[in-house]
Design an enzyme around this catalytic site. Structure first.
Site, PDB file in Angstrom:
ATOM      1  N   TYR A 443       1.077  -1.257  -0.354  1.00  0.00           N
ATOM      2  CA  TYR A 443      -0.065  -0.477  -0.134  1.00  0.00           C
ATOM      3  C   TYR A 443       0.742   1.133  -0.062  1.00  0.00           C
ATOM      4  O   TYR A 443       1.901   1.469   0.813  1.00  0.00           O
ATOM      5  CB  TYR A 443      -1.141   0.329   1.310  1.00  0.00           C
ATOM      6  CG  TYR A 443      -2.260  -0.360   1.091  1.00  0.00           C
ATOM      7  CD1 TYR A 443      -2.822  -0.962  -0.670  1.00  0.00           C
ATOM      8  CD2 TYR A 443      -2.941  -1.350   2.275  1.00  0.00           C
ATOM      9  CE1 TYR A 443      -3.501  -1.515   0.081  1.00  0.00           C
ATOM     10  CE2 TYR A 443      -3.714  -2.008   2.515  1.00  0.00           C
ATOM     11  CZ  TYR A 443      -4.417  -2.029   0.613  1.00  0.00           C
ATOM     12  OH  TYR A 443      -5.869  -2.194   0.811  1.00  0.00           O
ATOM     13  N   GLU A 444      -0.037   2.485  -0.421  1.00  0.00           N
ATOM     14  CA  GLU A 444       1.174   3.551  -0.880  1.00  0.00           C
ATOM     15  C   GLU A 444       2.656   3.182  -1.265  1.00  0.00           C
ATOM     16  O   GLU A 444       3.554   4.311  -0.404  1.00  0.00           O
ATOM     17  CB  GLU A 444       1.342   4.629   0.577  1.00  0.00           C
ATOM     18  CG  GLU A 444      -0.944   4.417   1.142  1.00  0.00           C
ATOM     19  CD  GLU A 444      -1.155   4.989   0.279  1.00  0.00           C
ATOM     20  OE1 GLU A 444      -1.123   5.548  -0.304  1.00  0.00           O
ATOM     21  OE2 GLU A 444      -2.751   4.332   0.445  1.00  0.00           O
ATOM     22  N   GLY A 445       2.543   2.300  -1.849  1.00  0.00           N
ATOM     23  CA  GLY A 445       4.191   2.323  -2.702  1.00  0.00           C
ATOM     24  C   GLY A 445       4.711   1.206  -1.421  1.00  0.00           C
ATOM     25  O   GLY A 445       4.890   1.405  -0.506  1.00  0.00           O
TER      26      GLY A 445
END
Length: 606
Positions: A443-445
């Protein structure tokens, strides 16, 4: 079956005895509402809600999953009723201004609430969690009209929100994004494109979903400099605030995933959907970072949630499961075998989980105080203060997101090891934690993206190592206060050496990148992130140990045994976990050529 009980004793230890939240709240404009009695009432109320309402739905929700038919998503049995109870309890509104229906409490309370909700049922928590990011983005960058239109229903929880970034072939590299926004005569925009991996993009919990969408205007600059941000509601909003006609937004499908099955992960299609520009044109990525910082802290909380749930359920099992006799001698002579908690290796598994979860909580609560300062600055429109506190948080967010989520996988694995073969069986829940924890590192990178953000951008590019020097200076000042304390000597000495080494390693990587090979930044970044995380967590454990020693001598809010356990866990962390930094230091300073010299054509499968 998995069970959860909010660790209020540890939460209050951090809030009241380590970080002095009452004093911190007294210095905030919104802190007047956060008196100790109110805070305790909120913590205890949401702890009960998490245990009694959310936790029982975790495994059943995973087994059932979300249902998709004709563009509509139905959440698992019990979710809709639980969400309605969440709204009726006004839990979404804790940290938002009263003018939009909020309780005007510090944002840190919302993060602590998120920990309890996420540990009880992480997939459920994603529905209101995504809304939090939408609220924060509109709060900071929306016009007065946009705030008045969307915030009251988002703050109440009657409506939910999403973040629509990712496209097929365009994940972290948003410069390749193709979703378009064409101006209309009425000042709105027609949004066209497809977004993937959109959490909570479609569901049956709220009457409207407000999508925060990245898109590109005609003739916009290429790359990330040409991205704008738009509010795109599922249903358009009438002048009186009621839900109007359906917008050109639809769910094309939901993903079949390894975990978080009761959280809908959607493919979202925008077909001439009416959108409204938020913030300045072509500066949408800057605004989106508000959302992403919120999400990265939230993902760090996900890591903590899985650590805590794994520990809470593997500990009682280790006390009840009997196998063989302890090598140090029989512990339970009236039983056919000793409980496995008497085996040193099982204690290693449990202590690692305990050290990680309680250390992670301390790291997140420390950062939560910065979040309070940041969002207070946002409320005032104080741009200088916003940039100051955003920079402060910017150093912590990739570590909290990347480091803690990696540790959550280790905690889940350790819990499975405690359970043995039962750790692989669904009814016990350990395999569910392991599956759900896996996504947190993506998630989120990915962890690699977070690591490159930390080392490449935050440490080297923006400040040439200054952020590390400043942070370690603070640690060294703290060490100086305890330099003559014989009980704290081992912690002070270890931290002093690590602070010096951290700065040396940063300098070596910077010089190598400058003089020889820029690939060293990428090749060293993940080791650097993990090293930074272990040192940062060590500092938090040392601080907790110092408080525990003091409270054992002078009396504190918790029982003597609680403080003794803190000290023993700190000792375990420093003796058995912190030495991992030695290997990471060697690895990050190894030549990047061992990775880069092999030609691409030599990466083959025969």
């Amino acid at each position: 079956m998995l069970t959860y009980k909010a660790p209020l004793r540890d939460i209050k230890f951090l809030m009241n005895e380590v970080f002095d939240f009452p004093k911190h709240y007294a210095g905030l404009d919104c802190g007047k509402n956060a008196d100790p009695e109110t805070v305790d009432m909120i913590l205890e109320g949401f702890a009960e809600f998490s245990k009694d309402v959310l936790a029982p739905l975790y495994q059943s929700g995973d087994a059932e999953g979300c249902h998709f038919k004709d563009g509509e998503v139905t959440t698992p049995k019990g979710f809709k009723e639980a969400y309605q109870a969440f709204v009726e309890g006004a839990w979404q509104s804790l940290s938002y201004p009263e003018q939009y229906g909020g309780m005007a409490l510090p944002t840190s309370l919302n993060l602590i609430k998120a920990e309890m909700m996420g540990t009880a049922n992480w997939p459920f928590s994603m529905y209101p969690g995504l809304t939090t990011g939408a609220i924060n983005t509109i709060m900071q960058y929306g016009s007065t009209e946009q705030k008045d239109t969307y915030l009251p229903k988002l703050v109440s929880g009657e409506w939910s929100g999403t973040m629509c970034l990712t496209e097929a072939g365009c994940g972290t590299d948003l410069g390749q994004m193709k979703t378009s926004a064409k101006p209309s005569d009425d000042g709105s925009y027609l949004i066209n494109g497809t977004k993937i991996f959109i959490s909570a993009g479609e569901h049956d919990l709220t009457e409207n979903i407000i999508h925060i969408v990245l898109a590109r205007l005609p003739n916009a600059p290429v790359g990330t400099k040409g991205i704008s941000l738009f509010i795109v509601p599922k249903f358009l909003v009438n002048a009186d605030g009621t839900v109007g006609e359906r917008n050109g937004v639809s769910c094309g499908s939901i993903e079949h995933k390894m975990g978080i099955n009761s959280s809908a992960t959607c493919v979202m299609n925008f077909d001439n959907a009416k959108g409204f520009l938020i913030g300045e044109a072509n500066k949408g990525l800057k605004a989106m970072f508000t959302y992403m910082n919120t999400a990265r802290i939230g993902t760090g909380i996900q890591g903590l949630s899985h650590m805590e749930l794994a520990f809470q359920n593997s500990l009682p099992y280790a006390k009840e499961r009997r196998s063989m006799r302890a090598q140090s001698g029989v512990k339970e002579p009236d039983k056919p075998a000793d409980a496995i908690i008497h085996h040193a290796d099982v204690r290693r598994l449990l202590l690692t989980q305990k050290a990680f979860s309680e250390g992670a909580r301390s790291m997140i609560y420390h950062t939560a105080r910065y979040a309070d300062k940041l969002y207070e600055a946002v409320g005032k429109g104080d741009q200088e203060a916003i940039e100051h506190w955003d920079d402060k948080m910017g150093f912590f967010t990739p570590i909290i997101k990347g480091f803690l989520t990696e540790l959550s996988l280790e905690s889940a694995k350790n819990a499975q090891q405690v359970f043995g073969g039962h750790g692989y069986i669904k009814e016990w829940g350990m395999e569910l934690i392991a599956r759900d924890a896996r996504i947190s590192t993506l998630y989120e990178g990915t962890t690699g993206v977070q690591a490159l953000d930390l080392l490449g951008r935050k440490v080297l590019l923006q400040g040439k190592g200054k952020v590390v020097r400043d942070y370690t200076t603070g640690i060294m000042k703290w060490c100086g206060d305890y330099a003559l304390d014989k009980e704290m000597r081992k912690y002070v000495w270890a931290l002093t050496k690590l602070c010096a080494e951290w700065n040396v390693l940063t300098g070596r990587i910077a010089l190598t990148a400058l003089r020889k090979n820029r690939d060293v930044v990428s090749s060293a970044s993940e080791d650097y992130l993990m090293y930074s995380g272990y040192v940062m967590m060590a500092y938090h454990w040392a601080r907790m140990a110092a408080i525990a020693y003091d409270k054992m001598k002078n009396g504190g809010q918790q029982p003597y045994e609680f403080y003794l356990a803190k000290i023993q866990t700190a000792e375990f962390y420093f003796d058995k976990i912190l030495p991992r930094t030695n290997g990471l230091a060697d690895s990050m300073t190894a030549s990047p050529e061992v990775m880069t010299d092999m030609k691409i054509e030599h990466f083959i499968i025969d």
